[in-house]
Design an enzyme around this catalytic site. Sequence first.
Site, mmCIF file in Angstrom:
data_model
loop_
_atom_site.group_PDB
_atom_site.id
_atom_site.type_symbol
_atom_site.label_atom_id
_atom_site.label_comp_id
_atom_site.label_asym_id
_atom_site.label_seq_id
_atom_site.Cartn_x
_atom_site.Cartn_y
_atom_site.Cartn_z
ATOM 1 N N MET A 37 -4.813 -16.711 0.131
ATOM 2 C CA MET A 37 -4.524 -17.301 1.438
ATOM 3 C C MET A 37 -4.656 -16.243 2.529
ATOM 4 O O MET A 37 -5.237 -16.485 3.588
ATOM 5 C CB MET A 37 -3.119 -17.893 1.470
ATOM 6 N N GLY A 38 -4.126 -15.063 2.263
ATOM 7 C CA GLY A 38 -4.150 -14.009 3.268
ATOM 8 C C GLY A 38 -5.544 -13.649 3.717
ATOM 9 O O GLY A 38 -5.790 -13.394 4.904
ATOM 10 N N ARG A 39 -6.493 -13.629 2.778
ATOM 11 C CA ARG A 39 -7.853 -13.245 3.148
ATOM 12 C C ARG A 39 -8.548 -14.302 3.987
ATOM 13 O O ARG A 39 -9.375 -13.974 4.839
ATOM 14 C CB ARG A 39 -8.642 -12.914 1.878
ATOM 15 N N PRO A 74 0.546 5.895 0.346
ATOM 16 C CA PRO A 74 -0.282 6.934 0.961
ATOM 17 C C PRO A 74 -1.556 7.263 0.184
ATOM 18 O O PRO A 74 -2.588 7.579 0.776
ATOM 19 C CB PRO A 74 0.668 8.138 1.020
ATOM 20 N N GLY A 125 -23.235 -1.663 28.405
ATOM 21 C CA GLY A 125 -23.672 -0.339 28.819
ATOM 22 C C GLY A 125 -22.514 0.625 29.009
ATOM 23 O O GLY A 125 -21.537 0.605 28.268
ATOM 24 N N GLN A 183 -23.103 -2.850 23.615
ATOM 25 C CA GLN A 183 -24.440 -2.449 24.036
ATOM 26 C C GLN A 183 -24.842 -3.169 25.313
ATOM 27 O O GLN A 183 -25.411 -2.558 26.228
ATOM 28 C CB GLN A 183 -25.444 -2.760 22.915
ATOM 29 N N ARG A 218 -24.476 -9.683 35.532
ATOM 30 C CA ARG A 218 -25.013 -8.369 35.885
ATOM 31 C C ARG A 218 -26.505 -8.457 36.176
ATOM 32 O O ARG A 218 -27.254 -9.100 35.438
ATOM 33 C CB ARG A 218 -24.778 -7.373 34.736
ATOM 34 N N GLU A 230 -6.109 -5.861 3.618
ATOM 35 C CA GLU A 230 -6.129 -6.930 2.602
ATOM 36 C C GLU A 230 -7.370 -6.852 1.717
ATOM 37 O O GLU A 230 -7.904 -7.855 1.260
ATOM 38 C CB GLU A 230 -5.986 -8.315 3.243
ATOM 39 N N SER A 276 0.818 -1.214 0.000
ATOM 40 C CA SER A 276 0.000 0.000 0.000
ATOM 41 C C SER A 276 0.850 1.260 0.000
ATOM 42 O O SER A 276 2.016 1.255 0.424
ATOM 43 C CB SER A 276 -0.918 0.020 1.225
#
Length: 384
Positions: free
Chosen positions: A245-247, A131, A343, A340, A272, A367, A129
């Site tokens: 493979m990476g994914r 900029p 809380g 959620q 809780r 990726e 990658s």
Amino acid sequence: MELLDDSIVPEEAHGVKQEAREFAEEHIAPNAEEHYRTGDYPWEILEAGQEAGLVAQDIPEEYGGRGLEVPEILAMTEEFYRADAGIALTLQLASFGNELVYEHGGEEQKEEYLRPVAEGDQISGLAVSEPEVGSDLSSIATTAEKDGDEYVLNGEKYWVGNGVEADWLTVYARTDDTDNRYGNHSLFIVPTDIDGYEAEHIPEKMGFRASKQAHITFDDARIPEENLIGFEGNGFLMLAEFFNMGRVIVAGHGLGLAAAAIEEAWEFTHEREQFGRDISEFQAVQHGLADMLVEFESARALTWRAAEKVRAHDDAGYWAAMAKVKATETAVDCAEQGMQFHGGRSVLTDRRISRVYRDVRIPVIYEGASEVQRNLIFGQRPGT
């Protein structure tokens, strides 16, 4: 609750999965909060992982590794990312891109560069990658121009794992100015101690804080021509195969994070009390937990099917893209629901659910963002 059971995992991966679980329980989980808070690079944990034979072990045995295949790497990934995503990514980035060398490099390259990584004497990284360029691999602008028996690199790279720490990188660069979008880039082995290579850490991130990424600049950085991997112009196709493979492994990132979110939500809602009873007794909470489990199990089944498809080279791109989308987006949904349920306590930085919530936003991007994966799913669906 045991979400990451091995009933869906191929038998040959059971052993390494257990190794990874024990390592994660001893080394990763107890240090997760501290490294998230400080953002320090986990050198000691990385070294422990190297000694345990759980880092860079996809490298073939003839070059010092264990020759682990996709199912074994995925099994490790689930366990590591459940314990902590930032530390886990550091362990995996220590050899990121090495597959490109052992699949396409020459024998001298493999012996010189792979063995030290497999044996824990060096770490490496992958620089793709830039900029201004993310998922569009055909638009990468960094150049590698031939000058006699050398290549001269100029340009910038961004989001490079271990860009500061690594001993060498696999670098993707433009080698042809023609309009052949898929045949004008190549891959190179670039030592990080050469003149013209500069790297600095990217400022603090909201998640994955124990993992370090860098901004790299190449200013007439010279490497010998024998550092070319494969042949000129084949870089795009090599990376496309590598990312299949990476994914699948990134889908494993999502599974580990989703498991962590569900574990935290389940424990919290069963402990809780509100209005005189455990909040897990409220139907709305039960439905939320049920939805988390349904989505997690769906994502895990798809990911493990994709792992087999990738290993068999059977419509690998299609299955890898589906797994990455489903698993990483499931992690986001599970973390949000977990927040959620928690809380107001959910925003406390010492809470595991808070760390998971920050971390899950990242794998849906790297990726190839989810939008790119959906393009691949539509374009590569079998029968078209």
